[in-house]
Design an enzyme around this catalytic site. Sequence first.
Site, PDB file in Angstrom:
ATOM      1  N   GLU A  20       0.663  -1.194  -0.036  1.00  0.00           N
ATOM      2  CA  GLU A  20      -0.004   0.173   0.146  1.00  0.00           C
ATOM      3  C   GLU A  20       0.871   1.388  -0.120  1.00  0.00           C
ATOM      4  OE1 GLU A  20      -2.933   1.485  -0.148  1.00  0.00           O
ATOM      5  OE2 GLU A  20      -4.337   0.120   0.304  1.00  0.00           O
ATOM      6  N   ARG A 105      -7.619   1.855  13.400  1.00  0.00           N
ATOM      7  CA  ARG A 105      -6.228   1.801  13.037  1.00  0.00           C
ATOM      8  C   ARG A 105      -5.748   2.879  11.925  1.00  0.00           C
ATOM      9  NH1 ARG A 105      -4.889  -0.065   8.168  1.00  0.00           N
ATOM     10  NH2 ARG A 105      -6.062  -1.857   7.301  1.00  0.00           N
ATOM     11  N   ASN A 107      -5.098   4.194   8.199  1.00  0.00           N
ATOM     12  CA  ASN A 107      -5.012   3.701   6.897  1.00  0.00           C
ATOM     13  C   ASN A 107      -4.244   4.466   6.128  1.00  0.00           C
ATOM     14  OD1 ASN A 107      -6.031   1.567   5.197  1.00  0.00           O
ATOM     15  ND2 ASN A 107      -7.549   2.753   4.283  1.00  0.00           N
ATOM     16  N   ASN A 158      -9.896   6.419   2.805  1.00  0.00           N
ATOM     17  CA  ASN A 158      -8.574   5.883   1.886  1.00  0.00           C
ATOM     18  C   ASN A 158      -7.940   6.774   1.150  1.00  0.00           C
ATOM     19  OD1 ASN A 158      -7.213   3.621   0.864  1.00  0.00           O
ATOM     20  ND2 ASN A 158      -9.082   2.099   1.130  1.00  0.00           N
ATOM     21  N   ASP A 208      -9.873   2.289  -3.725  1.00  0.00           N
ATOM     22  CA  ASP A 208      -8.791   2.294  -2.579  1.00  0.00           C
ATOM     23  C   ASP A 208      -7.799   3.571  -2.780  1.00  0.00           C
ATOM     24  OD1 ASP A 208      -6.819   1.440  -0.776  1.00  0.00           O
ATOM     25  OD2 ASP A 208      -6.899  -0.640  -1.401  1.00  0.00           O
TER      26      ASP A 208
END
Length: 303
Positions: A20, A105, A107, A158, A208
Amino acid sequence: MASPRVQIQAVVTERHRMGECPVWEEATGQLVYVDIHAQTVCRWGPHSTKVQAVHLGHRVGCVALRGQDKGGYVVAAGTCLGFLDWDSEQVQWVAQLDRQKPHNRFNDGKVDPAGRFVAGTMPEPLAPGVWEPAQGSLYSLQGNHSVLRLADRLGIPNGLDWSTDQRTFYHVDSLDYAVHAYDYDVQAGTIGNRRLLFQLPPGRAMPDGLCVDSVGTLWVACIDGGKIIRLDPQTGSCLCTVDLPVTRVTSCCFGGPDYSDLYVTSAADGLSQEQLQREPQAGHVFKVSGLGVRGRPCFPFLG
């Protein structure tokens, strides 16, 4: 519109669990990114034979450049924000958020044009593909290390980036299958006037990570859709689609000497053994060339 004539090459062939947040580090000519589930920040260069990695001990959602020094980064891991020194592999933690939400958490995140680090928190899934809604927030780490909350009651914050004139902030909420646009006050670092830019049909392909190129169009990774879509922010239309040889496409950034290559991360986690056999390149990092457009250097965190 169909995929343009491009060349796609797997440049990092290690199988990442959840690659990522790729960032091109111009000073070193390297790609920096994270493997969320492996809890690592990774570095790879076009002339290297292996991936370097620093293990943080928490799920690390994103990484960004810090200042002008090589090897200095800002990271978001667990519910904390901090500064990673690559050589010592040490992190100076400067903030902890969402203390009242132990299952959250960090991202995705990115640095804004004024040098602030903007990152979102999300809930861990209740079951595969199931998340409690309205648990996420969007935060901005200032140069003095204070933190401003920009938005709350988000699903899965995101991908994010800014328009070329710095007046618009683009942000994905994956749980809504949506890309939103906001007015952005670059001096104050605040957002407002949210509107829908692009809506994907709820189902398999979920938006995403994203990045903005030098002409202002958006490139959005679609996890479980096996593709990157290019969006026109003026019309909200899809200009083209780039199909990848893997299903779990996670994020993208432009890089290379002239920022003409699009680097794309992917994930192996979430695939069955049968799917992994069908997708031997799952979790690899890809370079897409021949798109006919260039990206922009990433902004570093100033603080």
